[in-house]
Structure formats: C-alpha cells, structure tokens
Design a protein around this motif. Sequence first.
Motif, short mmCIF file in Angstrom:
data_model
loop_
_atom_site.label_atom_id
_atom_site.label_comp_id
_atom_site.label_asym_id
_atom_site.label_seq_id
_atom_site.Cartn_x
_atom_site.Cartn_y
_atom_site.Cartn_z
N ILE A 23 -1.28 7.94 -5.56
CA ILE A 23 -1.03 6.50 -5.39
C ILE A 23 -1.58 6.08 -4.04
N ILE A 24 -2.44 5.07 -4.05
CA ILE A 24 -2.98 4.52 -2.80
C ILE A 24 -2.82 3.01 -2.82
N SER A 25 -2.99 2.40 -1.66
CA SER A 25 -2.82 0.94 -1.56
C SER A 25 -3.56 0.42 -0.33
N TYR A 26 -4.57 -0.38 -0.58
CA TYR A 26 -5.35 -1.00 0.51
C TYR A 26 -5.65 -2.46 0.18
N PRO A 27 -5.47 -3.38 1.15
CA PRO A 27 -4.89 -3.21 2.48
C PRO A 27 -3.48 -2.62 2.40
N HIS A 28 -3.16 -1.76 3.35
CA HIS A 28 -2.00 -0.89 3.24
C HIS A 28 -0.77 -1.45 3.94
N ASN A 29 0.34 -1.39 3.21
CA ASN A 29 1.66 -1.72 3.77
C ASN A 29 2.39 -0.40 4.00
N PRO A 30 2.80 -0.07 5.23
CA PRO A 30 2.93 -0.96 6.38
C PRO A 30 1.81 -0.87 7.42
N THR A 31 0.90 0.10 7.32
CA THR A 31 0.00 0.37 8.45
C THR A 31 -1.12 -0.65 8.61
N THR A 32 -1.34 -1.49 7.62
CA THR A 32 -2.39 -2.53 7.58
C THR A 32 -3.80 -1.94 7.55
N GLU A 33 -3.94 -0.65 7.28
CA GLU A 33 -5.26 -0.02 7.20
C GLU A 33 -6.06 -0.64 6.05
N VAL A 34 -7.37 -0.74 6.24
CA VAL A 34 -8.26 -1.26 5.20
C VAL A 34 -9.40 -0.27 4.98
N VAL A 35 -10.07 -0.40 3.83
CA VAL A 35 -11.16 0.51 3.49
C VAL A 35 -12.32 -0.28 2.90
N ASP A 36 -13.46 0.41 2.73
CA ASP A 36 -14.61 -0.20 2.09
C ASP A 36 -14.82 0.43 0.71
N LEU A 37 -15.80 -0.07 -0.01
CA LEU A 37 -16.05 0.42 -1.37
C LEU A 37 -16.45 1.89 -1.37
N GLU A 38 -17.12 2.33 -0.33
CA GLU A 38 -17.53 3.74 -0.24
C GLU A 38 -16.31 4.67 -0.29
N PHE A 39 -15.21 4.24 0.32
CA PHE A 39 -13.98 5.04 0.28
C PHE A 39 -13.51 5.22 -1.16
N PHE A 40 -13.50 4.14 -1.94
CA PHE A 40 -13.06 4.22 -3.32
C PHE A 40 -14.01 5.10 -4.16
N GLU A 41 -15.28 5.06 -3.84
CA GLU A 41 -16.23 5.91 -4.56
C GLU A 41 -15.93 7.39 -4.31
#
Length: 388
Positions: free
Chosen positions: A170-188
């Motif tokens: 299970i993942i979640s971005y933008p992330h609660n609570p840390t507010t971390e964000v990712v790009d499409l390359e991460f999902f790939e």
Amino acid sequence: MNKFARLDRLPPYVFATVNQIKMDARHAGEDIVDLGMGNPDLGTPDHIVEKMVDAVKKPHNHRYSASMGITKLRVAIANWYKRKFDVDIDPETEAIVTIGAKEGISHLILVKIQPGDVVFTPNPTYPIHPYSAIISGGDVRGIPVGPDEDFFENLITATKQTWPRPKVLIISYPHNPTTEVVDLEFFEKIVDYAKEHNIMIIHDHAYAELVFDGYKSPSFLQAKGAKDVGVEFYSLSKSYNMPGWRVGFCVGNPEIVAALRRIKSYLDYGVFQPIQIASIIALNGSQDCVKEICDVYKERRDTLITGLDRAGWKIKSPKGTMFVWAKIPDKYIKMGSVEFSKMLIKEARVAVSPGLGFGEYGNDYVRFALIENKMRTNQAIRGIRKIL
C-alpha cells in the motif's frame, strides 16, 4: 462473551491522549487552535450541494442503490481519469464507487489477506493502511518513508529480509502525513517491482488535487503495466470539500475491482444515491472550485511555514496535501511527539497530531493540519513563538 478477538491486535489509540487534553482545556474555557485532525473546515461548493438537494427531493432516489455505484457515476469517473491523466478506464469492469477511500481499502484488504499474510505499508502513514491488514489477520511490515529516507531502496531491503513474501504493498502519494511526493518514474519502478515479486499494489491518491508550486501529482495508473498489478483509490473528500459525504472510488485492474465488488455486495448497498448524483456534477462540472480550495490551502501553508520560520522553527514547505510535517525542534526532540504535543496544548494553546500516531518512525515529528483560517493560524504561531 465479552472478548472481541480482532480488537486485541489493535494498539491503544495514540491520538486519544492528546485529544483528551485538548478537550479538557476547552472545557476549562481555554481557546485551543486545533491543527490536529485533518477535517476540512471549508464548505462543499454550492453547485454540488444544490444538485444533492434537488436529488434528495425525489423519492425514487431514497431506495437501495448499487454497491458498485450507479452507471452514470462510473462513466463520470472514467471520463475524469481520461481528462486528467489520459488513462482509459472501463466503467463496467475497471471502476467501482466506494464509501470513501478508507472503506474501499479496508474491504479490499479484507478480501485479499488471510491470517499470516504480509502487507507492506509506509511508516509513518495514514493509520488505515496498516490497520486494515491487522484487522484482516495479516502481518504488517512498515517501510520507512520521509524527508531523510529513500522509500524505494528501503522497500527493496525489506523485501529481501521478509518471509513469507508480501502479498500487498500500500502506497500513497502525495503522502499523509509526511507530504512526500513522487514522479511518474517512481511508479514505473513500483510496477516493475510488483511484477518481479508478484505483489498487488494499492495506491491511495486522496490528495491528487491538493498540490502546489507547479507540482502535478501523477496517477499510478499512468505507469506502463500498472493495471496488470494494482488499483488506485481516490476520494472526493479533500479536492471537493466533501469529507462527510463519504464517497470515493477504486479504478484499475479488473480482477481486483471485481473482488472488491463481490465483497461489497455482501456488506453494503452503496452510497446514498443523491450523493452519487451530486458526485457526478463534481467530476463533470467546472473544476474552478478545486483550484480555489487548493489556493486556500496554499495560503494557509505559506502563513504557517513563514510564521514558524520567524519563530525559529524551520520546516520544509510541502508540495502537496493539506498538512505540514514538522520535525520537532532540537531543544524538545527527546520528549517524543506525544509529550511535545501535550506541551503545545498546555503552553501554546495549539493542538497538533503527534507523529507517533502514524507509526514509530514518525516520533520525531508532529503534523499540522491546515484547517484553520489565516487569523487563527497566526494565533497559533504566536502561541508557539512564546515557548520557542
């Protein structure tokens, strides 16, 4: 007679202690600025409310609805995904309406996980991510996430060290609570990882629209092959200020969607139909209200970050969510997040969420929710400045 076996696996609710101190202070007449619970304070846009009022006046809308969601709403979901992410969704087989993202994730884990199965979740994270697995009898392995962590590298390390192999990530971005964000390359990379290790992916995309400073949050389903390995959940709670309406959806892999549809057919009759009808208007109508809501959170974010910076508490400005994830100042970090949060209530008259409530790796942090207006936010800053 009085034993409830599944509750034995749930730990004490960390937030309860801080909430009780907050309520005691308010009962004593103290004015506490509550930046703790992530409960949006803004009203639902008028055009959505008006459609709800119109629909609720029609008696045929008061009947049982479909647990998978009415057809027109599933079509609206598919069209919304195409417009926003250029992702094709079959409304019949790849979309299902849920009673918010929280319910959908919980029921999907319930139908997937058996006792002893391992689920990977970020740590710290939104509590339902690990606890849905625990309630289902599974075992949870928390993967460190946050400003000083490489989540993907931590994920690879954990996979090598875990047996039996995890069934779900299970993942979640933008992330609660840390507010971390990712790009499409991460999902790939996540898709490649899931295929290599035969792991199902659940992406909670609740904060897709609450993004700032030019950042655009990609959909997990934009990654090539994502539908082969997982699904994405979305909630109308934050983007359209509809938290109490309890409506969201799950899209992606048709086999996973079908499993969720089947378990839901036993457990609920779906969202109240007027709410679904109003949700069609939310997704199909003008999206100006979403931008306006996002602008409000950006202003509150900037007010809080700037004010705390002047008070000597320097915090990275988040690119997404309706939260600020703040490392406890060095002077107080040994207290831990719960005791520090208690002190903020008692001495600064400000309530925040202790990071420990989101997982043990969050204990050096507290979370501010951007749920008070600019005047009240400045009041909170003045209270915090006094103790810093």
